[in-house]
Design a protein around this motif. Sequence first.
Motif, short mmCIF file in Angstrom:
data_model
loop_
_atom_site.label_atom_id
_atom_site.label_comp_id
_atom_site.label_asym_id
_atom_site.label_seq_id
_atom_site.Cartn_x
_atom_site.Cartn_y
_atom_site.Cartn_z
N LYS A 61 0.45 -1.41 -0.46
CA LYS A 61 0.06 -0.37 -0.02
C LYS A 61 0.66 1.36 0.09
CE LYS A 61 -4.38 -1.86 2.25
NZ LYS A 61 -4.93 -2.00 3.08
N ILE A 62 2.21 1.20 0.10
CA ILE A 62 3.18 2.56 0.11
C ILE A 62 3.78 2.41 -0.62
CG2 ILE A 62 4.76 3.55 1.12
CD1 ILE A 62 3.45 2.50 4.07
N HIS A 63 3.50 3.59 -1.20
CA HIS A 63 4.35 3.80 -2.83
C HIS A 63 4.60 5.12 -3.06
CE1 HIS A 63 2.95 0.05 -4.60
NE2 HIS A 63 1.53 0.24 -3.92
N ASP A 68 5.96 13.06 -4.06
CA ASP A 68 5.07 12.74 -2.70
C ASP A 68 6.82 13.56 -2.05
OD1 ASP A 68 3.14 11.77 -3.92
OD2 ASP A 68 4.10 9.22 -3.62
N LEU A 69 7.52 13.16 -2.04
CA LEU A 69 9.24 13.58 -1.72
C LEU A 69 8.87 15.36 -1.36
CD1 LEU A 69 11.37 10.54 -2.16
CD2 LEU A 69 10.14 11.37 0.10
N GLN A 70 8.64 15.75 -2.66
CA GLN A 70 9.00 17.51 -2.55
C GLN A 70 7.72 17.65 -2.69
OE1 GLN A 70 11.23 19.02 -4.31
NE2 GLN A 70 12.56 17.95 -5.67
N THR A 71 6.58 17.41 -2.26
CA THR A 71 5.12 18.39 -2.29
C THR A 71 5.54 17.98 -0.37
OG1 THR A 71 3.72 17.58 -3.78
CG2 THR A 71 2.75 17.86 -1.40
N TYR A 72 5.53 16.99 0.21
CA TYR A 72 6.33 16.82 1.88
C TYR A 72 7.00 17.44 2.42
CZ TYR A 72 6.77 14.41 6.27
OH TYR A 72 6.89 14.74 7.71
N TYR A 73 8.28 17.97 1.58
CA TYR A 73 9.39 18.75 2.24
C TYR A 73 8.79 20.18 1.64
CZ TYR A 73 13.25 21.73 1.57
OH TYR A 73 14.63 22.99 1.17
N ALA A 74 8.16 20.53 1.01
CA ALA A 74 7.95 22.59 0.90
C ALA A 74 6.62 22.24 1.91
CB ALA A 74 6.73 22.35 -0.50
N LEU A 201 8.12 10.66 5.67
CA LEU A 201 7.36 10.36 4.70
C LEU A 201 6.42 8.79 4.50
CD1 LEU A 201 5.13 11.68 3.48
CD2 LEU A 201 6.46 11.32 1.35
N LEU A 202 7.97 7.98 4.73
CA LEU A 202 7.71 6.36 5.37
C LEU A 202 7.25 6.47 6.78
CD1 LEU A 202 10.39 5.15 2.79
CD2 LEU A 202 7.76 4.61 2.16
N GLU A 208 -0.36 5.67 8.95
CA GLU A 208 -1.75 5.35 9.08
C GLU A 208 -1.77 4.09 8.28
OE1 GLU A 208 -1.05 8.32 5.69
OE2 GLU A 208 -0.47 10.27 7.50
N VAL A 209 -1.28 3.54 7.70
CA VAL A 209 -1.49 1.78 7.09
C VAL A 209 -1.81 0.84 8.41
CG1 VAL A 209 -1.10 0.43 5.12
CG2 VAL A 209 -0.70 2.38 4.34
N GLN A 210 -0.52 1.31 9.15
CA GLN A 210 -1.04 0.43 10.40
C GLN A 210 -3.05 0.65 10.91
OE1 GLN A 210 2.69 1.01 12.68
NE2 GLN A 210 4.17 -0.95 11.49
#
Length: 245
Positions: A61-63, A68-74, A201-202, A208-210
């Motif tokens: 479920k985690i991709h 995604d990384l850029q968005t999280y950093y911003a 982020l991971l 969240e998945v758990q």
Amino acid sequence: EQSRNPKTRQDFLEGWLAQEILYRQALQEKLGDKPEVQRVVHDLTRQALSQQLMNEQIASKIHVTDSDLQTYYAANKDKYVEPERAKISHILVKEEGQANDLLKRLKDGADFAALAKESSQDEVTKGNGGRIADEVLKGAPVPGVGDANEINASIFAASAPAVLEKPFKTDKGWEIVRVEEKRAQRQKSFDEVQQQVAMQLLGQKREEVQREYVKEMMDKHQVVIHTSAFAPAQQETPKETSSQP
């Protein structure tokens, strides 16, 4: 890389053999038939299967993409700021009078490093002219000095290079401090912190998945938690007794 070392390979082999012969001996002595051992094996099996199930859910479920990384950093730039920092030298003496005398000599043009080698009681730094290797971070304890908020504030209020205007009392004695250089607060670039961003982020997605999968399984198996069972027991109010005239 480690397995290329003959000694490491031998240590690994001996460790593996020790475990194997102990396991075989335990089978011969039928330790697996003992109830206490069966309980331990059962608990370990439950833990292993539960963790494996969750690992498979997370993997499926985690991709995480570069976007995604850029968005999280911003969205979390404030987490990736390098605080203001400084490099300092110091002279440590026992008496306030001596500290004031040394400070006067410095104001008259004496060389700080020479005075540190001559007078400082810090054996770690005096040979290097009082220079402290670690950087001072704004608002943090001062390396080589300790948790001295007044010194920290004075360091970052001063220009560099400059000797601070007064000596400071600490639990070690009296400190004379020279600010050698200062670096302003800096926003770290995405490239600098990409690995850190990925780990954070991971970790967030894993939680969240758990959480979602456990809730899904709770619903599937019709688990009901009776929260009222955790309420504090109510104390009975003593009954009033009527007095007869």
